[in-house]
Design a protein around this motif. Structure first.
Motif, PDB file in Angstrom:
ATOM      1  N   UNK A 159      50.973 -48.700  40.039  1.00 40.53           N
ATOM      2  CA  UNK A 159      51.511 -48.813  41.377  1.00 40.53           C
ATOM      3  C   UNK A 159      52.989 -48.491  41.446  1.00 40.53           C
ATOM      4  N   UNK A 160      53.684 -48.525  40.329  1.00 41.67           N
ATOM      5  CA  UNK A 160      55.111 -48.270  40.282  1.00 41.67           C
ATOM      6  C   UNK A 160      55.391 -46.991  39.513  1.00 41.67           C
ATOM      7  N   UNK A 161      56.479 -46.271  39.871  1.00 35.04           N
ATOM      8  CA  UNK A 161      56.785 -45.028  39.158  1.00 35.04           C
ATOM      9  C   UNK A 161      57.154 -45.280  37.709  1.00 35.04           C
ATOM     10  N   UNK A 162      56.838 -44.312  36.859  1.00 40.44           N
ATOM     11  CA  UNK A 162      57.230 -44.381  35.456  1.00 40.44           C
ATOM     12  C   UNK A 162      58.742 -44.220  35.372  1.00 40.44           C
ATOM     13  N   UNK A 163      59.378 -45.103  34.613  1.00 40.67           N
ATOM     14  CA  UNK A 163      60.838 -45.149  34.529  1.00 40.67           C
ATOM     15  C   UNK A 163      61.301 -44.458  33.247  1.00 40.67           C
ATOM     16  N   UNK A 164      62.192 -43.485  33.403  1.00 39.42           N
ATOM     17  CA  UNK A 164      62.635 -42.655  32.280  1.00 39.42           C
ATOM     18  C   UNK A 164      64.153 -42.721  32.145  1.00 39.42           C
ATOM     19  N   UNK A 165      64.615 -42.968  30.921  1.00 38.87           N
ATOM     20  CA  UNK A 165      66.045 -42.919  30.625  1.00 38.87           C
ATOM     21  C   UNK A 165      66.366 -41.573  29.996  1.00 38.87           C
ATOM     22  N   UNK A 166      67.400 -40.908  30.530  1.00 35.77           N
ATOM     23  CA  UNK A 166      67.875 -39.643  29.973  1.00 35.77           C
ATOM     24  C   UNK A 166      69.151 -39.913  29.174  1.00 35.77           C
ATOM     25  N   UNK A 167      69.141 -39.546  27.902  1.00 33.63           N
ATOM     26  CA  UNK A 167      70.347 -39.655  27.068  1.00 33.63           C
ATOM     27  C   UNK A 167      70.747 -38.230  26.693  1.00 33.63           C
TER      28      UNK A 167
END
Length: 244
Positions: free
Chosen positions: A3-11
């Protein structure tokens, strides 16, 4: 995650590349938690924000490169890694492989490659979550099984189970009194139940062999239920019957 968007960290220490990645990912429906240029900052961010996926540039400037940063992160948290790299030399690749990343994206990247790579990793995340959920629904102890029902674990004696019928990702445990529906694959059930008592006879059925009433050429019966026998399962069933 459903139900929630996939959370992605960009380094990524090239902020133009980082911003471009962020725009592409956001347009694909993902949530970018941050664009971070240094490994030390990434370690702190992951502790505080818990993103689902880490998109990591291998050649970070600063005291920690991407691989070293990932090794520190992995000591405290299990997070899927996708490496960004413009450097394809063998030594760097071998070092990166030691951290067991999900994928590599080569710079300059294109939107289709990025989209497909992220989609594959997200699918693996979902499968991993389903496996964990399935494992938590079932607990087998000696002569009984505990199944999760209405938020609590309920006891069911193994001897009370007649057979198990699967429908895609659901299994129904059939007893004479009550049926239990679990969000679980038949493969998980097969791994959990003792093979001395329970035999898979078809892609959709596991039976309690002690409850077998009729064995015919292409089917068997338990009570009044007619259950097909798959060709690949017939030999194992016959061998098990002979050892009873």
């Amino acid at each position: 995650m459903e139900n929630n968007p996939v959370r992605i960290l960009i380094v990524e220490d090239d902020m133009i590349i980082g911003a471009n990645l962020s725009i592409q990912l956001t347009s694909l429906g993902y949530e970018v938690t941050a664009i971070i240029p240094r490994g030390e900052e990434a370690i702190m961010h992951i502790r505080e924000q818990s993103p689902h996926i880490l998109l990591m540039d291998i050649n970070l400037k600063g005291s920690l490169n991407g691989i070293e940063t990932v090794k520190i992160i992995q000591k405290a948290k299990d997070i899927p890694i996708i490496y960004l790299t413009a450097n394809s030399d063998d030594a760097t690749f071998e070092k990166a492989k030691e951290t067991q990343p999900k994928a590599f994206i080569t710079k300059p990247f294109n939107k289709v490659s990025l989209q497909r790579t992220i989609a594959l990793v997200v699918e693996q995340l979902k499968e991993s979550k389903e496996t964990i959920d399935n494992e938590q629904q079932i607990e087998v102890l000696d002569d009984r099984i505990f199944v999760r029902h209405n938020g609590r674990m309920e006891k069911l004696l193994l001897d009370d189970i007649l057979y198990i019928e699967a429908d895609r990702n659901y299994c129904t445990l059939i007893t004479q009194k009550v049926n239990h529906i679990l969000t679980c694959t038949l493969k998980v059930m097969q791994e959990k139940l003792p093979s001395t008592s329970f035999v898979r006879v078809h892609r959709s059925y596991i039976i309690n062999i002690s409850k077998l009433d009729v064995l015919a050429d292409g089917h068997l019966e338990i009570g009044r239920k007619v259950i097909p026998i798959g060709k690949s399962h017939k030999g194992l069933l016959l061998n098990r019957i002979r050892t009873i």
